[in-house]
Design a protein around this motif. Structure first.
Motif, mmCIF file in Angstrom:
data_model
loop_
_atom_site.group_PDB
_atom_site.id
_atom_site.type_symbol
_atom_site.label_atom_id
_atom_site.label_comp_id
_atom_site.label_asym_id
_atom_site.label_seq_id
_atom_site.Cartn_x
_atom_site.Cartn_y
_atom_site.Cartn_z
ATOM 1 N N ILE A 40 0.854 -0.926 -0.089
ATOM 2 C CA ILE A 40 0.035 0.318 0.130
ATOM 3 C C ILE A 40 1.058 1.154 -0.010
ATOM 4 N N ASN A 41 0.083 2.547 -0.228
ATOM 5 C CA ASN A 41 0.912 3.612 0.004
ATOM 6 C C ASN A 41 1.455 4.160 1.180
ATOM 7 N N ARG A 42 2.280 4.799 1.920
ATOM 8 C CA ARG A 42 2.243 5.359 2.926
ATOM 9 C C ARG A 42 1.365 5.845 3.486
ATOM 10 N N TYR A 43 0.608 6.720 3.236
ATOM 11 C CA TYR A 43 -0.894 7.644 3.387
ATOM 12 C C TYR A 43 -1.961 6.594 4.108
ATOM 13 N N ASP A 44 -2.249 5.414 3.515
ATOM 14 C CA ASP A 44 -3.131 4.745 3.564
ATOM 15 C C ASP A 44 -2.929 3.721 5.190
ATOM 16 N N HIS A 45 -1.575 3.761 5.052
ATOM 17 C CA HIS A 45 -0.964 3.064 6.281
ATOM 18 C C HIS A 45 -1.036 3.967 7.613
ATOM 19 N N VAL A 46 -0.446 5.493 7.606
ATOM 20 C CA VAL A 46 -0.462 6.269 8.024
ATOM 21 C C VAL A 46 -1.747 6.761 9.222
ATOM 22 N N LEU A 47 -3.150 6.909 7.558
ATOM 23 C CA LEU A 47 -4.637 7.421 8.451
ATOM 24 C C LEU A 47 -4.936 5.796 9.298
ATOM 25 N N LEU A 48 -4.733 4.013 8.705
ATOM 26 C CA LEU A 48 -5.246 3.242 9.440
ATOM 27 C C LEU A 48 -4.579 3.206 10.951
ATOM 28 N N VAL A 49 -3.267 3.091 10.796
ATOM 29 C CA VAL A 49 -2.645 3.740 12.982
ATOM 30 C C VAL A 49 -3.583 4.924 13.544
ATOM 31 N N SER A 50 -3.460 5.613 12.953
ATOM 32 C CA SER A 50 -4.384 6.962 13.299
ATOM 33 C C SER A 50 -5.692 6.507 14.211
ATOM 34 N N TYR A 51 -6.328 6.243 12.893
ATOM 35 C CA TYR A 51 -7.945 5.869 12.895
ATOM 36 C C TYR A 51 -7.702 5.118 14.277
ATOM 37 N N ILE A 52 -7.363 3.825 14.273
ATOM 38 C CA ILE A 52 -6.933 2.244 14.745
ATOM 39 C C ILE A 52 -6.821 3.354 17.103
ATOM 40 N N SER A 53 -5.292 3.831 16.908
ATOM 41 C CA SER A 53 -5.105 4.151 17.946
ATOM 42 C C SER A 53 -5.764 5.544 18.930
ATOM 43 N N PHE A 54 -6.331 6.547 17.954
ATOM 44 C CA PHE A 54 -7.809 7.164 18.257
ATOM 45 C C PHE A 54 -8.656 6.215 18.981
ATOM 46 N N ALA A 55 -9.345 5.640 17.295
ATOM 47 C CA ALA A 55 -10.429 5.135 18.450
ATOM 48 C C ALA A 55 -10.387 3.680 19.668
ATOM 49 N N LEU A 56 -9.128 3.650 19.984
ATOM 50 C CA LEU A 56 -8.738 2.762 21.226
ATOM 51 C C LEU A 56 -8.509 3.668 22.083
ATOM 52 N N ALA A 57 -8.258 5.081 21.737
ATOM 53 C CA ALA A 57 -7.781 5.949 23.425
ATOM 54 C C ALA A 57 -9.041 6.487 23.923
ATOM 55 N N ARG A 58 -10.032 6.664 21.957
ATOM 56 C CA ARG A 58 -11.186 6.845 23.306
ATOM 57 C C ARG A 58 -12.327 6.331 23.929
ATOM 58 N N ARG A 59 -11.826 4.794 23.577
ATOM 59 C CA ARG A 59 -12.519 4.076 23.678
ATOM 60 C C ARG A 59 -12.130 3.815 25.413
ATOM 61 N N TRP A 60 -10.807 3.713 25.451
ATOM 62 C CA TRP A 60 -10.235 4.012 27.095
ATOM 63 C C TRP A 60 -10.397 4.896 27.811
ATOM 64 N N ARG A 61 -10.879 6.238 26.965
ATOM 65 C CA ARG A 61 -11.149 7.377 27.975
ATOM 66 C C ARG A 61 -8.900 7.984 27.959
ATOM 67 N N TRP A 62 -8.698 8.079 26.923
ATOM 68 C CA TRP A 62 -7.377 8.125 27.169
ATOM 69 C C TRP A 62 -6.779 9.257 26.087
ATOM 70 N N ASP A 63 -5.827 10.243 25.924
ATOM 71 C CA ASP A 63 -5.142 10.930 24.918
ATOM 72 C C ASP A 63 -5.945 10.747 23.115
ATOM 73 N N GLU A 64 -6.961 11.018 23.329
ATOM 74 C CA GLU A 64 -7.370 10.197 21.485
ATOM 75 C C GLU A 64 -6.944 11.402 20.509
ATOM 76 N N ARG A 65 -6.745 12.670 20.758
ATOM 77 C CA ARG A 65 -5.928 14.271 20.322
ATOM 78 C C ARG A 65 -4.540 13.326 19.913
ATOM 79 N N ALA A 66 -4.017 13.282 21.203
ATOM 80 C CA ALA A 66 -3.037 12.836 21.088
ATOM 81 C C ALA A 66 -2.038 11.716 19.556
ATOM 82 N N ALA A 67 -3.168 10.740 19.505
ATOM 83 C CA ALA A 67 -3.291 9.168 19.130
ATOM 84 C C ALA A 67 -3.891 9.652 18.186
ATOM 85 N N ALA A 68 -4.298 10.468 17.391
ATOM 86 C CA ALA A 68 -4.987 10.785 16.570
ATOM 87 C C ALA A 68 -3.801 11.101 15.745
ATOM 88 N N ARG A 69 -3.217 12.344 15.684
ATOM 89 C CA ARG A 69 -2.587 13.300 15.543
ATOM 90 C C ARG A 69 -1.365 12.594 15.095
#
Length: 163
Positions: A40-69
Motif C-alpha cells: 500500500i502507500n504510506r498515506y493509507d498506512h498512517v491513516l489506519l494507524v491513526s484511526y485505530i489508535s484514536f478509536a482505542l484511546a477514545r474507548r479507554w478514555r486516554w488522550d485521543e487527540r495525541a493518538a490521532a495526530r
C-alpha cells in the motif's frame, strides 16, 4: 473486539474533526507517492494507524487527540523505504521534525509517540500509554498491510474524511 466495531459514526465524526486539517496539507498528501510495506502507500498506512489508535484511546478514555495526530504523522518522511536497518533507526527523528514543522504545536507526548513508534528497533522508549498504543497499532496495521487487509479500511476512512 472486531475492527469493524471501532468504525462507528461518533468515532468517525470526531476523528475527522481532529485530523482533517492535516490530511489536506501537501506534506501529508505527498505520502500517497511512497510505497509502504510493498502493498500500500504510506498515506493509507498512517491513516489506519491513526484511526485505530484514536478509536482505542477514545474507548479507554486516554488522550485521543495525541493518538490521532501522532498516529497520522508517525511516518511523515519523504524517502522510499529500502528495507534498511538505518532507515528504521532514523526515520522517526525525521518524521518528528516534519510533524513539528507541519503542526507548529506538537506536544511532548505527540513527539514521543512519533519518536518511539519503532520501539524496540528504534532508539526512543515510549513514555505514555498512548505511545505504547501507537507502537502496537503500527505493528498490527503492518500485518494488515502485508496481508492485503488494510486497503478496505483505508478506503472507508477516505470516505469519512471526504464528507
Amino acid at each position: 473486539m472486531k475492527l469493524q466495531e471501532l468504525f462507528n459514526p461518533a468515532n468517525q465524526r470526531r476523528f475527522a474533526e481532529l485530523i482533517r486539517p492535516y490530511c489536506g496539507t501537501e506534506p501529508v498528501r505527498r505520502l500517497r507517492q511512497f510505497a509502504h510495506h510493498k502493498k500500500i502507500n504510506r498515506y493509507d498506512h498512517v491513516l489506519l494507524v491513526s484511526y485505530i489508535s484514536f478509536a482505542l484511546a477514545r474507548r479507554w478514555r486516554w488522550d485521543e487527540r495525541a493518538a490521532a495526530r501522532a498516529g497520522l504523522l508517525h511516518d511523515l518522511f519523504f524517502t522510499d523505504c529500502d528495507n534498511s536497518w538505518h532507515l528504521c533507526m532514523t526515520h522517526p527523528e525525521t518524521a518528528a521534525k516534519n510533524a513539528e514543522a507541519l503542526t507548529g504545536d506538537l506536544t511532548d507526548k505527540e513527539r514521543n509517540i512519533i519518536l518511539s513508534h519503532m520501539w524496540p528497533a528504534g532508539r526512543h522508549l515510549p513514555r505514555s500509554r498512548e505511545a505504547w498504543l501507537v507502537d502496537m497499532v503500527d505493528n498490527y496495521v503492518t500485518l494488515l498491510d502485508m496481508t492485503d487487509r488494510s486497503p478496505k479500511w483505508s478506503r472507508k476512512l477516505d470516505a469519512v474524511l471526504a464528507v
